[in-house]
Design a protein around this motif. Structure first.
Motif, short mmCIF file in Angstrom:
data_model
loop_
_atom_site.label_atom_id
_atom_site.label_comp_id
_atom_site.label_asym_id
_atom_site.label_seq_id
_atom_site.Cartn_x
_atom_site.Cartn_y
_atom_site.Cartn_z
N HIS A 278 8.86 -6.04 -9.71
CA HIS A 278 8.11 -4.95 -9.48
C HIS A 278 8.49 -3.87 -10.33
O HIS A 278 9.79 -3.48 -10.30
CB HIS A 278 8.05 -4.36 -8.16
CG HIS A 278 7.25 -3.12 -7.85
ND1 HIS A 278 7.25 -2.30 -6.78
CD2 HIS A 278 6.17 -2.69 -8.77
CE1 HIS A 278 6.64 -1.47 -6.73
NE2 HIS A 278 5.85 -1.46 -7.95
N VAL A 305 10.91 -9.04 -6.26
CA VAL A 305 9.82 -9.12 -5.06
C VAL A 305 10.00 -10.52 -4.61
O VAL A 305 9.80 -10.55 -3.48
CB VAL A 305 8.44 -8.73 -5.80
CG1 VAL A 305 7.41 -8.98 -4.48
CG2 VAL A 305 8.41 -7.47 -6.15
N THR A 353 8.16 -0.66 -2.16
CA THR A 353 7.78 -1.78 -3.07
C THR A 353 7.13 -2.75 -2.36
O THR A 353 6.30 -2.56 -1.52
CB THR A 353 9.14 -2.24 -3.70
OG1 THR A 353 8.92 -3.22 -4.59
CG2 THR A 353 10.19 -2.81 -2.77
N TYR A 354 7.27 -4.16 -2.78
CA TYR A 354 6.73 -5.28 -2.18
C TYR A 354 7.79 -6.51 -1.80
O TYR A 354 8.65 -6.52 -2.45
CB TYR A 354 5.51 -5.73 -2.93
CG TYR A 354 4.61 -4.58 -3.44
CD1 TYR A 354 3.22 -4.66 -2.76
CD2 TYR A 354 4.75 -3.89 -4.35
CE1 TYR A 354 2.33 -3.58 -3.02
CE2 TYR A 354 3.80 -2.72 -4.72
CZ TYR A 354 2.69 -2.82 -4.04
OH TYR A 354 1.73 -1.77 -4.31
N THR A 355 7.32 -7.43 -1.02
CA THR A 355 8.08 -8.75 -1.02
C THR A 355 6.41 -9.55 -1.13
O THR A 355 5.37 -9.09 -1.08
CB THR A 355 8.55 -8.91 0.43
OG1 THR A 355 7.30 -8.73 1.45
CG2 THR A 355 9.71 -7.92 0.78
#
Length: 871
Positions: A278, A305, A353-355
Motif C-alpha cells: 500500500h 498488505v 491501511t488494508y490487509t
C-alpha cells in the motif's frame, strides 16, 4: 478449434513438450480448463487467443488503450511500436499497424538491441511512454490519426529490466504516476516527499550478493514519482522498492503496487517474498542490496498488505475497470510472469491501511504474462512475452449466467484513513513549521502504524532545530521511540549520548509487542547514524537490554524480539551475547515455509523450491550466526566449534542461488575476527568449501559437430520420446552446465536455475542460449567491465564493492577466484555485452548426446517426463 497444445506443436515442431497444468480442486474456486487456449480459469469466464505475435513483431511487454479502443503495444527490443485494432461483434479480424517515429535509443544487451517501450498511458490528449532512457509525451497534432510529435519530458537513467515501467493517472485526475525498478536512479531535478536522508542503515554490515546482483546500488532503490502532465514537475512519493512493474488505484484513490522478491535469497533471514504494498505518501519499503534488506517490522519502514510468495510480478489492475460480476469489482488482479498465473487479491480495511487475501483467477503453462489492462468493453486483455519469448494477446470475458446487478454500497467513512491523509498533506517544508510540528507530534504515539509513520515524516520535513528538544522533553514512551527515530535520521552526532539516555528511560518490559521492536530499531539507528556508546554508557545499555535476552515468552513476537536484541547486543560486543545466542541456536528449529504448494507443483522451477521447503535452512540461526560473526567477547573454544560446525552444516541445506555464498561470507567474516590461537585449535572446521573439479566431470563420447542453432533445430524432426535420462544428466555435467546451473536441485548457483525452461522458453530460445550465450542475458547475470586508472581492465561478475576495494570474479566456473583492485583506482564500471557463459560447450557432443541433454533440460530433471518414455 485447435487446442493450444496443437498450436504450439505446429509452431515449434515436435520438440515442444509443454504440458498443461491441472486445475486445483478448491471448492467453489475450482478452475476450469479452457480447451481452446489451455488456460485454466474461474468458472463462468472464457479465455480467447486474439493474436499470436510473429517473430517479426518481437516480444510485446507494454500495452495501453487509446481513445478509440485500440491497443498501443511495444516490443521489448527493437521491433518497434504497434497499434492493434481488436475484433468486434461484426468483424473477427485483427489489424496490426506498425507506428513510425517513436523514440528509440538502442541499448546493447548481449546480441540483443533493447530499447522498446516499457510503459504506456493515454491521458491529457497524449500518449505517454517510458523506456530505458526517457519519459516521453507523444501526440497527434493535426488529427490525421498518426503520431507526429515526440517530446522527451525527462531523461531517465538506464536500469535494464529494472527500469521505469508503468504509467497511470493520479486519483485526482491532475497528474501521472510512474513506477521504476531499483536499477534506475531517480531522475535529475526530482523533488522528494521523503526527506532525502537515505543510508543503508544496516547494523550488521551488509553482505554483497555473492552472485554479484545489484552490487553497489544505493538507496533509495525503486521509486514512484508523481508527474505533472507537461512533465515539468517531478516528485518522488515513495521508494525502496526492488522492481515494481505496475501500480493501481482502488476506488478510494489509494495506490498499490506488486513488488518482486530477490529469489537468490530464498532461505536467508532477509528474504522477502513478492508482496502487495500500500503506497502511502512518503512511504519507504526497505529494499537494500545484498543482505541489507530491511525487514517489514522495522519501524522506519512500511510493511506489506499481503505476502504472495516466489514469482515475478508484472501487471496489476483493480476489477472496477471491468464488467466482471460484482464480487470481482473491488479485487486487485495481479500477474505473475514466472508461474503464468493471475491472482485476485481481496482487500479488507485494517486501520488506515488494508490487509489482503489471494485466490487464483487463471493460470497456464507456459503463460508468462507481461502486461494486462481492462479494455473499454470491460474485458481483460493481457500479453505474454518478454526476453524474446513468444508473445500472444489474450482476452478474458465473463460469459456465465447473468447475475443480479449489485449496487456497490460505498464504505463507511474511514476516520483513520482521513487522519492519515490530513497528516500526509503536511509532508512539505513549512515556514517556520511550528504549526505542522504541533499538529503532527501527538500522533507519534497513535496506535495505528501508518498514522505514526505519516506523523514522523511530517515532522522530519521541518527544520530539526524546531523539534529537537521536544524529543528530550517527551514523556510518552511510544512518542519517545518514534521521535528518537526521527532524530537519529536528522540530528547531529553530538546528541548520541543524550538520545541513548532518553531511550534508556523507556521501560522495555512493559512495552507493547511492536513498540519493543521499534525501541530496538531506535537503538540500532542511534548506533549507526550518531555514535555507538562506549565505556559506562555502553555497559548501561547492555545491562538494560541483556536482562530481557532471550525472552521467556514462547511466541512469534518473542522470536522477533530475540532476533533484534541479538542484533543490538552483538553490535555492542556484549559479554554474554555469545553464550546466550549459542544456546538459542541449539534450541531453535527451522520454520516451515508456507509457500503455495499447488502453484509450485505446476512447474519445474517450483519443484526446486519445494525441495528447499523439504530441506529448509534455519533462517533464524543464520541471523544469529551473522550477528555473532564480528563479536570478539565471550567465546569459548566449544562455542567456536559449535558455531563453525553449524555453518558448515548449513551448506547442506537448500536455498536460493546466493544462499551458499552468504553462508561462506558469514563464515569468512567470523574467521577474520578470530585470534591466532583459535585458528590453530579449530583446525579442519575452517577449511575452504569444495568447488566442482572440472577434471572429474564426465566427457562426451562424440564425435562432436559444429553445432549451430539451425543445425540443432533439425533434431526437432523426430519426436524426443525414448530419450536416455541418465545420458542426458551425464551430458549436463559433460557440458559443464552443472557447474553454474541447477536442475532438480542439483548443480551450481552462478547461473540461472534451469528447472523451468520448458514452461517459459521454446526449443529455439534454449538452443540460442546454449550456442549463442551472449544473444540475451538477464540483468541478474550480466558481467561487468571495470576500467582501471592503471593496468588492464577487469572483466567478470562484480562480487563486491566498498570504500576500500572492488572484487571481480572472472572465472565463470569458480566465483571464489576473485581479483581485487583498490576502489580509488576504478575509473568506470559498465555492463558487459559478453556473457560469462562460454560458447561451444556442446561442440563435443554427438547427435544422441545433444538430444538427451535437451530432453533432460526440458524435463527439469524429472526421469518420469514423457521424453523418456519408451513407447
Amino acid at each position: 478449434m485447435l487446442t493450444r497444445t496443437l498450436l504450439c506443436i505446429l509452431a515449434i515442431g515436435l520438440f515442444s513438450l509443454a504440458v498443461h497444468a491441472q486445475a486445483p480442486a478448491v471448492g467453489s474456486d475450482q478452475l476450469v480448463l479452457d480447451e481452446d487456449t489451455g488456460i485454466s480459469l474461474r468458472p463462468g469466464f472464457d479465455a480467447e487467443l486474439i493474436y499470436e505475435v510473429p517473430k517479426s513483431q518481437g516480444s510485446w511487454v507494454a500495452m495501453a488503450f487509446d481513445p478509440k479502443g485500440r491497443l498501443i503495444v511495444s516490443d521489448q527490443d527493437d521491433k518497434g511500436v504497434f497499434r492493434v485494432t481488436l475484433p468486434t461483434a461484426t468483424s473477427r479480424s485483427v489489424k496490426v499497424e506498425s507506428l513510425p517515429g517513436f523514440p528509440y535509443e538502442p541499448i546493447p544487451w548481449g546480441k540483443r538491441t533493447v530499447g522498446g517501450a516499457l510503459g504506456f498511458l493515454y491521458a491529457f490528449d497524449s500518449l505517454y511512454m517510458s523506456n530505458m532512457r526517457g519519459f516521453y509525451r507523444i501526440r497527434d497534432t493535426d488529427g490525421d490519426d498518426e503520431f507526429d510529435e515526440f517530446t522527451l519530458l525527462k531523461k531517465l537513467n538506464v536500469g535494464y529490466e529494472h527500469s521505469a515501467h508503468s504509467i497511470i493517472q493520479t486519483a485526482d485526475g491532475k497528474g501521472l504516476y510512474l513506477v521504476s525498478g531499483n536499477f534506475t536512479r531517480t531522475p535529475a531535478g526530482t523533488a522528494s516527499v521523503q526527506p532525502p536522508v537515505w543510508l543503508e542503515d544496516s547494523l550488521i554490515p551488509s553482505i554483497p550478493d555473492p552472485m554479484g546482483h545489484a552490487v553497489g546500488l544505493k538507496p533509495p532503490g525503486g521509486w514512484i514519482c508523481r508527474i505533472s502532465p507537461d512533465g515539468a514537475d517531478w516528485k518522488m512519493i515513495a521508494s525502496r522498492f526492488r522492481n515494481s512493474v505496475d501500480i493501481a488505484l482502488n476506488r478510494e484513490g489509494e495506490l498499490f503496487t506488486y513488488d518482486s522478491d530477490m529469489e537468490f535469497d530464498v532461505g536467508c533471514p532477509w528474504y522477502r517474498p513478492t508482496r502487495i504494498n500500500h503506497v502511502t505518501s512518503g512511504s519507504e519499503f526497505g529494499w537494500r542490496s545484498g543482505s541489507g534488506v530491511w525487514l517489514d517490522y522495522f519501524a522506519d519502514s512500511n510493511g506489506s498488505v499481503l505476502d504472495i510468495g516466489p514469482g515475478s510480478p508484472t501487471a496489476i489492475s483493480f476489477g472496477h475497470h471491468s464488467n466482471f460480476p460484482a464480487e470481482f469489482q473491488d479485487k486487485l488482479f495481479i500477474c505473475d510472469w514466472t508461474f503464468g498465473t493471475i491472482f485476485t487479491v481481496e482487500m479488507k480495511e485494517s486501520g488506515s491501511t488494508y490487509t489482503g487475501t489471494k485466490a487464483e483467477f487463471l493460470h497456464g503453462s507456459p503463460l508468462n504474462v507481461a502486461a494486462m489492462r481492462f479494455g473499454p468493453d470491460g474485458a481483460m486483455y493481457f500479453l505474454t512475452g518478454g526476453r524474446t519469448t513468444a508473445s500472444r494477446l489474450y482476452r478474458v470475458r465473463y460469459t456465465g449466467s447473468a447475475k443480479p446487478a449489485v449496487v456497490r454500497t460505498p464504505p463507511a467513512p474511514n476516520e483513520l484513513r482521513a487522519l492519515r491523509h490530513s497528516l500526509e498533506k503536511l509532508h512539505v517544508r513549512a515556514e517556520p513549521g511550528d504549526e505542522v510540528i504541533a499538529t503532527a507530534w501527538p500522533h507519534l504515539s497513535h496506535a495505528d502504524r501508518n498514522i505514526r509513520y505519516a506523523a514522523r515524516i511530517a515532522i522530519e520535513c521541518q527544520d530539526v532545530s524546531l523539534w529537537r528538544e521536544k524529543v528530550f522533553a517527551e514523556s510518552n514512551p511510544r512518542a519517545v521511540i518514534y521521535s528518537g527515530i526521527a532524530l537519529c535520521r536528522h540530528g547531529d552526532k553530538s546528541l548520541s549520548r543524550r538520545l541513548l539516555d532518553k531511550l534508556g528511560e523507556v521501560p522495555f518490559a512493559i512495552l507493547e509487542k511492536e513498540d519493543r521492536l521499534a525501541l530496538l530499531r531506535a537503538y540500532a539507528l542511534c548506533f549507526m547514524r550518531m555514535d555507538k556508546p562506549a565505556g559506562e554508557q555502553a555497559s548501561a545499555v547492555i545491562a538494560r537490554l541483556d536482562a530481557h535476552y532471550p525472552s521467556a515468552d514462547d511466541t512469534v513476537n518473542a522470536e522477533l524480539w530475540n532476533a533484534e536484541l541479538c542484533r543490538v547486543l552483538a553490535a555492542l560486543d556484549a559479554p554474554t551475547v555469545v553464550k546466550k545466542t549459542i544456546e538459542l541456536m541449539k534450541s531453535t528449529r527451522a520454520e516451515t515455509v508456507s509457500y503455495d504448494k499447488t502453484m509450485l507443483e505446476r512447474h519445474e522451477y517450483g519443484a526446486a523450491i519445494l525441495k528447499m521447503m523439504a530441506n529448509t535452512p534455519n533462517a533464524r540461526n543464520i541471523h544469529y550466526a551473522n550477528s555473532l560473526s564480528r563479536v570478539r567477547s565471550g567465546w569459548t573454544i566449544e562455542a567456536r566449534k559449535y558455531y563453525f560446525g553449524w555453518l558448515n552444516e548449513a551448506l547442506e541445506k537448500d536455498g536460493g542461488k546466493s544462499f551458499a555464498g552468504y553462508i561462506r561470507a558469514i563464515r569468512t567474516n567470523a574467521i577474520a575476527h578470530l585470534e591466532t590461537a583459535e585458528v590453530d585449535l579449530l583446525g579442519g572446521l575452517l577449511s575452504d568449501f569444495p568447488t566442482f573439479d572440472l577434471s572429474k566431470l564426465p566427457k562426451a563420447r562424440g564425435p562432436g559437430q559444429e553445432w549451430t542453432v539451425e543445425k540443432a533445430m533439425k533434431l526437432s524432426e523426430p519426436d524426443l520420446r525414448g530419450r536416455n535420462f541418465e545420458n542426458g544428466k551425464r551430458m549436463f555435467s559433460a557440458g559443464f552446465c552443472i557447474v553454474c546451473h541447477r536442475v532438480g536441485g542439483e548443480g551450481g548457483h552462478s547461473g540461472p536455475d534451469l528447472g523451468s525452461l520448458s514452461s517459459r522458453y521454446s526449443i529455439r530460445d534454449i538452443l540460442v542460449a546454449i550456442v549463442e550465450p551472449s544473444a540475451s542475458i538477464s540483468e541478474q547475470y550480466m558481467a561487468r567491465t571495470v576500467k582501471l586508472k592503471k593496468g588492464d581492465p577487469l572483466s567478470g561478475r562484480l562480487i563486491y564493492r566498498n570504500e576500500k576495494e572492488i572484487g571481480v570474479a572472472s572465472n565463470p566456473f569458480d566465483l571464489n577466484q576473485i581479483t581485487k583492485a583498490p576502489a580509488d583506482d576504478v575509473q568506470s564500471i559498465e555492463f558487459s555485452n559478453i556473457s560469462m557463459m562460454p560458447s561451444g560447450l556442446i561442440l563435443g557432443m554427438n547427435r544422441d548426446e545433444l538430444m538427451d541433454l535437451m530432453a533432460y533440460l526440458l524435463s527439469g530433471g524429472n526421469p518420469q517426463h514423457k521424453a523418456f518414455a519408451k513407447d
